[in-house]
Design a protein around this motif. Structure first.
Motif, short mmCIF file in Angstrom:
data_model
loop_
_atom_site.label_atom_id
_atom_site.label_comp_id
_atom_site.label_asym_id
_atom_site.label_seq_id
_atom_site.Cartn_x
_atom_site.Cartn_y
_atom_site.Cartn_z
N TYR A 88 0.82 -1.21 0.00
CA TYR A 88 0.00 0.00 0.00
C TYR A 88 0.85 1.26 0.00
CZ TYR A 88 -4.31 -2.64 0.75
OH TYR A 88 -5.38 -3.49 0.59
N PHE A 89 2.03 1.18 0.59
CA PHE A 89 2.95 2.32 0.64
C PHE A 89 4.30 1.85 0.08
CE2 PHE A 89 -0.07 2.89 4.14
CZ PHE A 89 -0.57 4.16 3.85
N PRO A 90 4.45 1.80 -1.25
CA PRO A 90 5.66 1.22 -1.85
C PRO A 90 6.95 1.88 -1.40
CG PRO A 90 3.94 1.56 -3.50
CD PRO A 90 3.46 2.23 -2.24
N GLU A 91 6.88 3.13 -0.99
CA GLU A 91 8.11 3.80 -0.55
C GLU A 91 8.63 3.22 0.76
OE1 GLU A 91 4.62 6.17 1.10
OE2 GLU A 91 5.14 5.06 -0.73
N VAL A 92 7.73 2.58 1.54
CA VAL A 92 8.14 1.89 2.77
C VAL A 92 8.42 0.44 2.38
CG1 VAL A 92 7.57 1.41 5.18
CG2 VAL A 92 6.66 3.46 4.09
N ILE A 130 2.82 9.24 10.28
CA ILE A 130 1.58 8.58 10.68
C ILE A 130 1.35 8.78 12.17
CG2 ILE A 130 1.73 6.86 8.84
CD1 ILE A 130 2.67 4.84 10.96
N PRO A 131 0.08 8.70 12.62
CA PRO A 131 -0.21 8.89 14.05
C PRO A 131 0.11 7.66 14.88
CG PRO A 131 -2.22 8.46 12.85
CD PRO A 131 -1.13 8.53 11.82
N SER A 132 -0.05 7.81 16.18
CA SER A 132 0.28 6.70 17.09
C SER A 132 -0.90 5.76 17.30
CB SER A 132 0.73 7.25 18.44
OG SER A 132 -0.33 7.96 19.07
N HIS A 133 -1.98 5.92 16.49
CA HIS A 133 -3.12 5.02 16.56
C HIS A 133 -3.21 4.21 15.28
CE1 HIS A 133 -4.31 8.86 18.69
NE2 HIS A 133 -4.22 7.98 19.67
N ALA A 134 -3.98 3.14 15.34
CA ALA A 134 -4.22 2.33 14.14
C ALA A 134 -5.25 3.03 13.27
CB ALA A 134 -4.68 0.93 14.53
N ALA A 135 -4.83 4.08 12.61
CA ALA A 135 -5.72 4.99 11.91
C ALA A 135 -6.11 4.46 10.54
CB ALA A 135 -5.04 6.35 11.78
N ALA A 136 -6.81 5.29 9.78
CA ALA A 136 -7.22 4.90 8.42
C ALA A 136 -6.01 4.66 7.53
CB ALA A 136 -8.12 5.98 7.82
N THR A 137 -4.85 5.16 7.92
CA THR A 137 -3.63 4.91 7.16
C THR A 137 -3.05 3.53 7.43
OG1 THR A 137 -2.43 6.03 8.93
CG2 THR A 137 -2.97 7.35 6.99
N SER A 140 -9.45 8.94 5.69
CA SER A 140 -9.58 7.92 4.65
C SER A 140 -9.68 8.55 3.26
CB SER A 140 -10.79 7.02 4.91
OG SER A 140 -12.01 7.73 4.75
N LYS A 141 -10.25 9.76 3.18
CA LYS A 141 -10.32 10.45 1.89
C LYS A 141 -8.93 10.83 1.38
CE LYS A 141 -14.84 12.74 2.37
NZ LYS A 141 -15.33 12.87 0.99
N GLU A 142 -7.98 10.92 2.31
CA GLU A 142 -6.62 11.30 1.93
C GLU A 142 -5.74 10.08 1.64
OE1 GLU A 142 -5.58 13.48 5.40
OE2 GLU A 142 -6.97 15.13 4.99
N VAL A 143 -6.31 8.88 1.83
CA VAL A 143 -5.58 7.64 1.59
C VAL A 143 -6.09 7.07 0.27
CG1 VAL A 143 -5.07 5.33 2.46
CG2 VAL A 143 -5.33 7.24 4.06
N PRO A 144 -5.28 7.04 -0.77
CA PRO A 144 -5.79 6.70 -2.10
C PRO A 144 -6.42 5.32 -2.22
CG PRO A 144 -3.39 7.10 -2.16
CD PRO A 144 -3.86 7.40 -0.78
N TRP A 145 -5.98 4.36 -1.41
CA TRP A 145 -6.51 3.02 -1.56
C TRP A 145 -7.76 2.76 -0.72
CZ3 TRP A 145 -6.03 0.98 3.31
CH2 TRP A 145 -4.96 1.45 4.10
#
Length: 791
Positions: A105-109, A129-136, A505-510
Motif C-alpha cells: 500500500y505504501f511502496p516507498e516503505v 503517521i499517528p500513534s493510533h491504528a488509523a485509516a492509514t 480515509s479520503k486522503e488515503v488513495p486506496w
C-alpha cells in the motif's frame, strides 16, 4: 479446555523470532530516527527529538496478531483484527509491515533497509503517521484513540457477514469505560446463521497511565463469573515466560476457533436456534513485556511506567545505553538479512493474499459496498392539494418508505435500521412489517417482533447503537439511525472520531468510500409536551457543523414529502455524516412531491405562495428552517399581512442548512449573488430557526447582509408545557416574530404601536389560557394557512 502443547519446537523458535521482530520494530518506531537495524552503535542523533507512542500494550497486541496468523493459515479462517488499545499502533503497523501488506500500500516503505528507515522515522513524526491504528493502517477499521468502542465496532462488522471472525483486543483500561461495558451484551443480537463471530480478547496487563485496572485486580474466579454472566465462555491465558504463554495461547486459539466453527455448524446445518455461549480469551501478560525491567532503579516492566515511553529522557546518563541494550535484546541481526529483509522462514508465518488481516477486504469496506435498491419516493408521497391543507405525521410517512427500502434489500441483508429503544416512538414501526428486531436472548409468547434474524437493532445505549452502525458501515453496508434529538449528544465524541476517520480515509488513495452515517433526530426540542427540559437540546447540529465541510450535512425538511426526498438523498450518499431533523407529531404539510423535489434539490428557496413581493423589493424577508419554525414563520406572515396589507414580505424556506454558508467554506454554500437575490443586501431578515440562534449568525457571517439577520431559536427556556408555549418561552412563536418585525421594518412604523399592543394582549391571553385549560388556545390548535391567507 484441554491442556496441550500445539506448537512444535521448530514452531516455537519461529514464533519467538517473529514476535521479537514485531516488538523490535515497535520500539524502533517509537525511538529511532535513523540506524533502523543498529548496524552501527546507537548515537543520540539516531533518536527522535520528541518521543511519542505507547509501548506498554504493544507486546500483547503483536503476540495476539501472531497467534491469529497461525489460525488463519491452518484453518483458512477469514479474520479481521481490531486493536482496542489504539495507541498500540506501533505493534499493528509492525505486523502489517512484516507480512508485506504495508509495503504494497505504501511502496516507498519497502521491504529493505531503506524502507525500514522510512517505517521507523514516520511514526508520530511530522508528515508521517499517528500513534493510533488509523485509516492509514492497512487492515484497520478502528482507530482507538478514544477508548470504549472496539467491541461494538467488532459486532457491527460481523452482522450479515457470515464467514467473518473479528478478533477484538480489549484493553483493560478500555474495559473500564461505559460504552465498552455495555457492548459485551452485543452477543445477544448475533445470529450464527447469518452473522459472523466476534472473539473478544481481554488483554489484562494490569495498569492504565498511572493506576491499576479494575479487572486485572479481581480474582480469576470472580472474573470468569462476570463473563459467564455476560454469556461468554472465558479461557484464561496467563504468564510471562514466552514459550509457556505461546503454547497456552495456541491451545486457547484452537479451542476458541473450533468452538466458533461448532456453533456455526449447529446453527446452519443442525437448525440450532438457542443463543450460543461464545468463547472469549482473557490474556494476562506484563505491561511493557520484553521491555526494561527497571529504569533508574524503578520498576518498569509490569508497571505503569511502561505504559507510554519507558525511557523519556535520553540525555540522562546511561539512558541511551539502556535503549540500545533493549533494542539489541531482540537480536535484529537474527531477524533481518543484510539487505534489511525479514528472513523468509519468519515471513512464511504470515497468511497470503487477502487472508492477511492487514489486507482483509472488510477492512476497506468501500470495496464491498453495493448500492441500496431504492424504491420510488413518489409512490409514498403524501397528497397535499394545497399548502397547509393537510395534517400528517412526517416520520410515519418516512417509516412507510423505509419499510419498502428494507423489503427491497432484505435478501441482500446489507441495510439495517437502528435506534436506542425508540424505533416505534419515532414512528418508524412500519419497518417491522417486513422484518423483526434482532434478538437472541429469551423470548416470551407475547413479545413483539423479536427474532434472531431481525434487521432492526435496538438497545438502550446510544453508544452501542452508534458503534454497531459504524462497524456495519465501515465494512461496506448501509444503515439508518433514529434518535431523540436531546440524547444523540451521548455519541458526540464517537461522531468526532468517525468524522476524523472519514477525513483521513479520503486522503488515503486506496481507501474506498463507505456509506454515509445517517441520523434522523426526532422527538425534538419543540415538541416535548410530556418530557420536559431534560429532552430539550437542538445542539447536535452545531456539533456536526464543526466537522469538515466535505463531510457534514444538516437537513431540516419542513414536511413529509421533503423528508422523503432528503432521506433518499442521504441513503444514496457516501463518506458523509448526514443529520436530518424532523418532528414525529402531526404537523402541517406544505408541498406536494413535485414541489418538494424542486425545493429540496436546491436546498433553499422562496415560497412564492406565501410571499407577496413578486416584482418588487421586499420590505421584509422571513426565513425559516425546521418544521415548527416554518409553522410559526408562516403564522407570523399571516398576522402581518392581515394587519399591514401593504407590507411586502418574502418567505424563504431552508432545508439544507449548509446553503447558508459561504461557498468558500462549504460545497453546498449558495453563490453570493444567489444568496443576495434571496435574502437581499439591505432588508431585514427575520429567521425562525430550529436550533440555537448563534449558529445562523455564524453560518452567514461572510454574507453582505449579515448585519440585518435577526434569528429566533432555542434559548434554553421551557419545560413540560404545551407545544406552542415552548415556542413562546423561547420567543420563536408567531407573536414574537411579529413584534420583531414591528421594531425593525420601516414600512411598519405607523402600525408598530398598535401591533405591539395587540400582540402583547395575545401573549397574556395565551399565558392565562394554558394555565387554566392545560392546552393551547383554539386559534393556535386549529390554525391553518389557507384560511384567508392564500395568495
Amino acid at each position: 479446555m484441554k491442556e496441550s502443547a500445539p506448537l512444535s519446537p521448530t514452531q516455537l523458535t519461529l514464533f519467538d523470532r517473529w514476535w521479537r521482530a514485531a516488538n523490535y520494530l515497535s520500539v524502533a518506531q517509537i525511538y529511532l530516527l535513523d540506524n533502523p537495524l543498529l548496524r552501527e552503535p546507537l548515537r543520540r542523533e539516531h533518536v527522535k527529538p520528541r518521543l511519542l507512542g505507547h509501548f506498554g500494550t504493544t507486546p500483547g497486541l503483536t503476540f495476539v496478531y501472531l497467534h491469529l496468523n497461525r489460525i488463519i493459515k491452518e484453518k483458512e479462517s477469514r479474520v479481521l483484527f481490531i486493536a482496542g488499545p489504539g495507541h498500540g499502533a506501533p505493534g499493528v503497523v509492525a505486523a502489517t509491515y512484516l507480512e508485506g501488506t504495508y509495503s504494497s500500500y505504501f511502496p516507498e516503505v519497502s521491504q529493505d533497509l531503506e524502507g525500514l528507515g522510512r517505517l521507523v522515522k514516520q511514526f508520530s513524526f511530522p508528515g508521517g503517521i499517528p500513534s493510533h491504528a488509523a485509516a492509514t493502517t492497512p487492515g484497520s477499521i478502528h482507530e482507538g484513540g478514544e477508548l470504549g468502542y472496539s467491541l461494538s465496532h467488532a459486532f457491527g462488522a460481523v452482522l450479515d457477514n457470515p464467514d467473518l471472525v473479528v478478533a477484538c483486543v480489549v484493553g483493560d483500561g478500555e474495559a473500564e469505560t461505559g460504552p465498552l461495558a455495555t457492548s459485551w451484551h452485543s452477543n445477544k443480537f448475533l445470529d450464527p446463521r447469518y452473522d459472523g463471530a466476534v472473539l473478544p480478547i481481554l488483554h489484562l496487563n494490569g495498569y492504565k497511565i498511572a493506576n491499576p485496572t479494575i479487572l486485572a485486580r479481581i480474582p480469576d474466579e470472580e472474573l470468569t463469573a462476570l463473563f459467564r454472566g455476560y454469556g461468554y465462555e472465558p479461557v484464561i491465558v496467563a504468564g510471562d515466560v514466552p514459550d509457556e504463554v505461546h503454547q497456552a495461547m495456541a491451545s486457547a486459539m484452537d479451542h476458541c476457533f473450533d468452538r466458533i466453527a461448532q456453533i456455526r455448524r449447529d446453527a446452519r446445518e443442525g437448525g440450532e436456534t438457542a443463543r450460543p455461549v461464545w468463547p472469549m480469551i482473557v490474556l494476562r501478560t506484563p505491561k511493557g513485556w520484553t521491555g526494561p525491567k527497571e529504569v533508574d532503579g524503578k520498576r518498569c516492566e509490569g508497571y505503569w511506567r511502561s505504559h507510554q515511553v519507558p525511557l523519556t529522557d535520553l540525555d540522562k546518563p546511561g539512558h541511551l545505553e539502556i535503549l540500545e541494550h533493549w533494542l539489541r535484546s531482540y537480536a535484529p541481526e537474527t531477524l533481518f538479512d543484510e539487505k534489511g529483509r525479514l528472513f523468509e522462514e519468519i515471513a512464511a508465518l504470515a497468511p497470503r493474499g487477502d487472508l492477511r488481516m492487514s489486507d482483509n477486504p472488510h477492512a476497506n469496506g468501500g470495496q464491498l459496498r453495493r448500492p441500496l435498491r431504492m424504491p420510488d419516493i413518489e409512490t409514498h408521497a403524501l397528497a397535499v392539494p394545497s399548502p397547509g391543507s393537510v395534517i400528517g405525521e412526517s416520520t410515519r410517512i418516512l417509516g412507510n418508505w423505509l419499510r419498502e427500502v428494507m423489503r427491497a434489500n432484505l435478501e441482500q441483508r446489507h441495510f439495517r435500521v437502528l435506534s436506542p429503544d425508540e424505533n416505534n416512538s419515532n414512528r418508524l414501526n412500519a419497518v417491522l412489517d417486513v422484518t423483526d428486531r434482532a434478538w437472541m436472548a429469551d423470548t416470551l409468547p407475547y413479545d413483539d417482533h423479536l427474532a434472531p434474524d431481525g434487521m432492526v437493532m435496538e438497545i438502550l445505549s446510544e453508544h452501542t447503537v452508534q458503534g454497531w452502525l459504524e462497524g456495519y458501515l465501515l465494512t461496506g453496508r448501509h444503515g439508518f439511525f433514529s434518535c431523540y434529538e436531546a440524547f444523540v449528544h451521548i455519541v458526540d465524541s464517537m461522531v468526532n472520531q468517525h468524522a476524523k476517520w472519514i477525513k483521513t480515509s479520503k486522503e488515503v488513495p486506496w481507501r474506498r468510500p463507505i456509506s454515509s452515517l445517517n441520523y434522523l433526530l426526532t422527538s425534538h426540542v419543540w415538541r416535548q409536551d410530556h418530557n420536559g427540559f431534560s429532552h430539550q437540546d437542538p445542539g447536535f447540529i452545531d456539533h456536526v457543523v464543526n466537522k469538515k465541510a466535505d463531510i457534514a450535512r444538516v437537513y431540516l425538511p419542513p414536511d413529509a414529502n421533503s423528508l422523503l426526498f432528503v432521506a433518499r438523498h442521504c441513503l444514496e450518499s457516501w463518506d458523509r455524516i448526514n443529520v436530518i431533523v424532523a418532528g414525529k407529531q402531526p404537523e402541517h404539510q406544505w408541498m406536494d412531491m413535485d414541489a418538494a423535489i424542486a425545493h429540496c434539490s436546491q436546498g433553499v428557496g422562496i415560497w412564492s405562495w406565501a410571499s407577496n413581493d413578486k416584482g418588487h423589493e421586499p420590505d421584509l424577508v422571513i426565513a425559516c428552517a425546521g418544521d415548527v419554525p416554518t409553522v410559526e414563520a408562516l403564522a407570523a406572515v399571516r398576522i402581518l399581512r392581515e394587519e399591514a396589507p401593504h407590507l411586502r414580505i418574502r418567505v424563504v424556506n431552508v432545508v439544507d442548512l449548509m446553503t447558508l454558508q459561504s461557498p468558500s467554506e462549504h460545497p453546498h454554500g449558495l453563490d453570493d449573488v444567489v444568496f443576495d437575490n434571496l435574502f437581499t443586501v439591505d432588508r431585514p431578515v427575520i429567521f425562525a430557526f430550529h436550533g440555537y440562534p448563534q449558529l445562523i449568525h455564524r453560518l452567514v457571517y461572510r454574507r453582505s447582509n449579515r448585519g440585518n439577520f435577526h434569528v429566533h431559536g432555542f434559548r434554553e427556556e421551557g419545560t413540560t408545557t404545551t407545544p406552542f408555549d415552548m415556542t413562546v418561552q423561547n420567543e420563536l412563536d408567531r407573536f414574537h416574530i411579529v413584534l420583531n418585525a414591528a421594531r425593525r421594518v420601516p414600512a411598519l412604523s405607523g402600525h408598530a404601536a398598535y401591533m405591539t399592543q395587540m400582540i402583547n394582549d395575545k401573549l397574556v391571553a395565551h399565558n392565562r389560557y394554558i394555565r387554566q385549560h392545560g392546552e393551547d388556545m383554539p386559534e393556535i390548535r386549529n390554525w391553518r394557512w389557507q384560511e384567508g391567507c392564500d395568495s
